[in-house]
Design a protein around this motif. Sequence first.
Motif, PDB file in Angstrom:
ATOM      1  N   LEU A 335       0.759  -1.255  -0.082  1.00 46.73           N
ATOM      2  CA  LEU A 335       0.124  -0.046  -0.190  1.00 46.73           C
ATOM      3  C   LEU A 335       0.732   1.319   0.087  1.00 46.73           C
ATOM      4  N   PRO A 336       0.771   2.315  -0.968  1.00 47.33           N
ATOM      5  CA  PRO A 336       1.647   3.041  -0.932  1.00 47.33           C
ATOM      6  C   PRO A 336       1.358   4.287  -0.092  1.00 47.33           C
ATOM      7  N   LEU A 337       2.269   4.994   0.511  1.00 48.22           N
ATOM      8  CA  LEU A 337       1.993   5.623   1.435  1.00 48.22           C
ATOM      9  C   LEU A 337       1.901   7.281   1.178  1.00 48.22           C
ATOM     10  N   ASP A 338       2.591   7.305  -0.074  1.00 52.96           N
ATOM     11  CA  ASP A 338       2.812   8.789  -0.713  1.00 52.96           C
ATOM     12  C   ASP A 338       1.947   8.782  -1.879  1.00 52.96           C
ATOM     13  N   PHE A 339       0.786   9.201  -1.690  1.00 54.54           N
ATOM     14  CA  PHE A 339      -0.006   9.181  -3.146  1.00 54.54           C
ATOM     15  C   PHE A 339       0.087  10.543  -3.860  1.00 54.54           C
ATOM     16  N   LYS A 340       1.132  10.772  -4.159  1.00 51.49           N
ATOM     17  CA  LYS A 340       1.281  12.132  -5.145  1.00 51.49           C
ATOM     18  C   LYS A 340       1.275  11.712  -6.599  1.00 51.49           C
ATOM     19  N   GLU A 341       1.991  10.445  -6.968  1.00 44.16           N
ATOM     20  CA  GLU A 341       1.559   9.841  -8.328  1.00 44.16           C
ATOM     21  C   GLU A 341       1.207   8.616  -8.214  1.00 44.16           C
ATOM     22  N   PRO A 342       0.243   8.237  -9.225  1.00 44.06           N
ATOM     23  CA  PRO A 342      -0.274   6.636  -9.350  1.00 44.06           C
ATOM     24  C   PRO A 342       0.852   5.930  -9.213  1.00 44.06           C
ATOM     25  N   SER A 343       0.560   4.495  -8.310  1.00 45.80           N
ATOM     26  CA  SER A 343       1.574   3.769  -8.477  1.00 45.80           C
ATOM     27  C   SER A 343       1.504   2.926  -9.728  1.00 45.80           C
ATOM     28  N   ARG A 344       2.202   2.796 -10.764  1.00 46.60           N
ATOM     29  CA  ARG A 344       2.010   1.924 -11.923  1.00 46.60           C
ATOM     30  C   ARG A 344       2.720   0.471 -11.704  1.00 46.60           C
ATOM     31  N   GLY A 403     -12.538  -9.315   0.483  1.00 47.42           N
ATOM     32  CA  GLY A 403     -13.021  -8.202  -0.387  1.00 47.42           C
ATOM     33  C   GLY A 403     -12.350  -6.939  -0.193  1.00 47.42           C
ATOM     34  N   PHE A 404     -11.347  -6.589   0.625  1.00 51.22           N
ATOM     35  CA  PHE A 404     -10.430  -5.583   0.634  1.00 51.22           C
ATOM     36  C   PHE A 404      -9.571  -5.544  -0.802  1.00 51.22           C
ATOM     37  N   THR A 405      -9.358  -6.595  -1.410  1.00 48.36           N
ATOM     38  CA  THR A 405      -8.280  -6.439  -2.378  1.00 48.36           C
ATOM     39  C   THR A 405      -8.670  -5.545  -3.517  1.00 48.36           C
ATOM     40  N   PRO A 406     -10.027  -5.251  -3.953  1.00 52.37           N
ATOM     41  CA  PRO A 406     -10.169  -4.377  -5.076  1.00 52.37           C
ATOM     42  C   PRO A 406     -10.034  -2.948  -4.399  1.00 52.37           C
ATOM     43  N   MET A 407     -10.155  -2.707  -3.145  1.00 50.96           N
ATOM     44  CA  MET A 407      -9.826  -1.430  -2.566  1.00 50.96           C
ATOM     45  C   MET A 407      -8.642  -0.768  -2.671  1.00 50.96           C
ATOM     46  N   VAL A 408      -7.727  -1.554  -2.868  1.00 51.37           N
ATOM     47  CA  VAL A 408      -6.032  -1.166  -2.872  1.00 51.37           C
ATOM     48  C   VAL A 408      -5.893  -0.313  -3.978  1.00 51.37           C
ATOM     49  N   LYS A 409      -6.195  -0.747  -5.207  1.00 51.99           N
ATOM     50  CA  LYS A 409      -5.957  -0.048  -6.394  1.00 51.99           C
ATOM     51  C   LYS A 409      -7.002   1.414  -6.449  1.00 51.99           C
ATOM     52  N   LEU A 410      -8.248   1.011  -5.979  1.00 47.67           N
ATOM     53  CA  LEU A 410      -9.174   1.894  -6.012  1.00 47.67           C
ATOM     54  C   LEU A 410      -8.781   3.416  -4.934  1.00 47.67           C
ATOM     55  N   LEU A 411      -7.924   2.923  -3.820  1.00 53.43           N
ATOM     56  CA  LEU A 411      -7.290   3.966  -3.094  1.00 53.43           C
ATOM     57  C   LEU A 411      -6.416   4.610  -4.040  1.00 53.43           C
ATOM     58  N   ASN A 412      -5.537   4.027  -4.479  1.00 49.96           N
ATOM     59  CA  ASN A 412      -4.435   4.482  -5.333  1.00 49.96           C
ATOM     60  C   ASN A 412      -4.890   5.430  -6.351  1.00 49.96           C
ATOM     61  N   LEU A 413      -6.070   5.012  -7.223  1.00 47.48           N
ATOM     62  CA  LEU A 413      -6.624   5.840  -8.057  1.00 47.48           C
ATOM     63  C   LEU A 413      -7.291   7.009  -7.633  1.00 47.48           C
ATOM     64  N   LEU A 442      -2.420   0.363   6.573  1.00 52.51           N
ATOM     65  CA  LEU A 442      -3.687   1.112   6.478  1.00 52.51           C
ATOM     66  C   LEU A 442      -3.563   2.260   7.838  1.00 52.51           C
ATOM     67  N   GLU A 443      -2.989   1.925   8.733  1.00 47.72           N
ATOM     68  CA  GLU A 443      -2.912   2.926   9.920  1.00 47.72           C
ATOM     69  C   GLU A 443      -2.030   4.007   9.534  1.00 47.72           C
ATOM     70  N   GLN A 444      -0.853   3.452   8.894  1.00 47.60           N
ATOM     71  CA  GLN A 444       0.338   4.594   8.434  1.00 47.60           C
ATOM     72  C   GLN A 444      -0.516   5.498   7.335  1.00 47.60           C
ATOM     73  N   LEU A 445      -1.183   5.035   6.683  1.00 47.73           N
ATOM     74  CA  LEU A 445      -1.548   5.912   5.513  1.00 47.73           C
ATOM     75  C   LEU A 445      -2.643   6.829   6.065  1.00 47.73           C
ATOM     76  N   ALA A 446      -3.469   6.311   7.054  1.00 49.12           N
ATOM     77  CA  ALA A 446      -4.525   7.329   7.801  1.00 49.12           C
ATOM     78  C   ALA A 446      -3.651   8.517   8.396  1.00 49.12           C
ATOM     79  N   LEU A 447      -2.274   8.266   8.893  1.00 51.22           N
ATOM     80  CA  LEU A 447      -1.407   9.330   9.659  1.00 51.22           C
ATOM     81  C   LEU A 447      -1.066  10.188   8.383  1.00 51.22           C
ATOM     82  N   ARG A 448      -0.626   9.583   7.295  1.00 52.09           N
ATOM     83  CA  ARG A 448       0.355  10.325   6.307  1.00 52.09           C
ATOM     84  C   ARG A 448      -0.766  11.315   5.402  1.00 52.09           C
TER      85      ARG A 448
END
Length: 523
Positions: A335-344, A403-413, A442-448
């Motif tokens: 799970l990327p923690l820095d969502f400035k650019e899409p993870s390719r 059911g969490f799995t499709p949410m990962v790329k959706l978060l990235n998008l 997920l907790e790290q992403l919420a903090l970032r």
Amino acid sequence: MLNVPPQAFPAPGSQQRAAAGGRTKVPLKPGRSLMDWIRLTKSGKDLTGLKARLTEVTEDELAKHNKKEDCWICIRGFVYNVTPYMEYHPGGEDELMKAAGTDGTDLFDQVHRWVNYESMLKECLVGRMAFKPIAAPKDISSILPEEKKQLNGMLPERKVLGASARDTTPSYDWFQTDDLITVVIYTKQKDMDAELVIVDCQDKRLRGEIILDDHSYLVEVDLDHEVQDDFAVNIAGKVGKVEIILKKKDHFQWKVLGLPLESHNTLMKRTERGLFYRTCKLISKTEVTHDTKLFCFMLPKGTHLQVPTGQHVYLKQIIAGTEVVKPYTPLLPFLPLDFKEPSRQDGAHIYLMIKIYSCGLFTQALDRLQIGDDIFVSNPEGDFKTSQVQGVEDLFLLAAGTGFTPMVKLLNLALTKADCLRTVKLIFFNKKDDDILWRNQLEQLALRDERFEVQFILSEPAEDWVGKRGKISSSLLSECMKRSKKDSKVLICICGPTPFTEQGVQYLKDLGYSHEEMHAFTA
């Protein structure tokens, strides 16, 4: 759906339920599992009722076999006696009966066209349907495809939907140098993206499929000469041109591109085109929780494939001589923690997070795979469109288990592309604390990222759990889902086991959310 037992035959008529969150499954009697069915088909018992004699079946004869104790179904011109399979069908006898005595092809395709019924029901084959002969045309040359004479890239008139469609119908051409073969596909579509282009080149066979909403255009040729394994795909997105650049093994001029295959140069609905599989290799298997692992599969060198956000692939294994298929949604390796650019995606690997069930025939076989073993992976499918996220201000993700799995790329998008986004909230349902996938990330992403919030809800928590307890309910969703402002544009995505998804969709409707504000991930 993700991580549900593989189904040997669809539940015809369950399409409406699937649109609302997945197919309905019924409890099977003891001794009626998929493995039990496979054993029965290998037992030598006559499952056709005709002492294994193949026969030609008329429509009138088919219609007579429409009872539970005598049930025949036609799929793609072949008739099967599914009476012995009734008690083994995950969707229940009543669902199977909706196609009794009829041609069930459309019902089958609506729900689970990916299931290999030929393998699963081969011992139940009664015979072929009898069809009235069609008079041959007077001039046989009028129906000969032009590409059988020469691969000139023009779509034959008989495959064009109408005169008004000709300007938008894709076509192809090819040219060469001493070293290269370049196949050019003119998609006639703007905003062409790498995720919409799927290319496989193996053993002199070139297959290039272009996804055009609910249709696809296919170039499929047995090449005239050998090419190297690696190739390049160039996409001019604004003009809709796709180039497939192949490297010749021998440096000389080809007279023709090759021999066109049956589906070459066709434009058709994706649901009518058979699934294509390629062989992928397992290169790593990492434990995520006590019962869930992250599998990494390497695509063949001769494959260009990127799975779009919200879409799934099918894994196919041969178990006890029978093909068994199951859908899974690819995700990012972390799970990327820095969502400035899409993870390719790197374009070479597919990552799948899979729960291993103790009694699961498919996942147990999957878990036994060794590093370097092969598995079949299909082209991606799914009806989620990334445009659904555009303009969204509040995004709610309701997930249960894997059911969490499709949410990962959706978060990235969402966190990189949705310009209007104010909040993203993941409401993550699990049984126990140690079931939570990627909790630390997920907790790290919420903090970032201040836009993101995660809420864990447990149905069987330990005594010291300080978070929310319970299962999905109307009152719980009402409490947890708050708009950032009145009348903000909302999208709610939900994924999990079938009962969770169906109940969740109904609760959301009860709370006043519209069909356009919801998307249920199902397969």
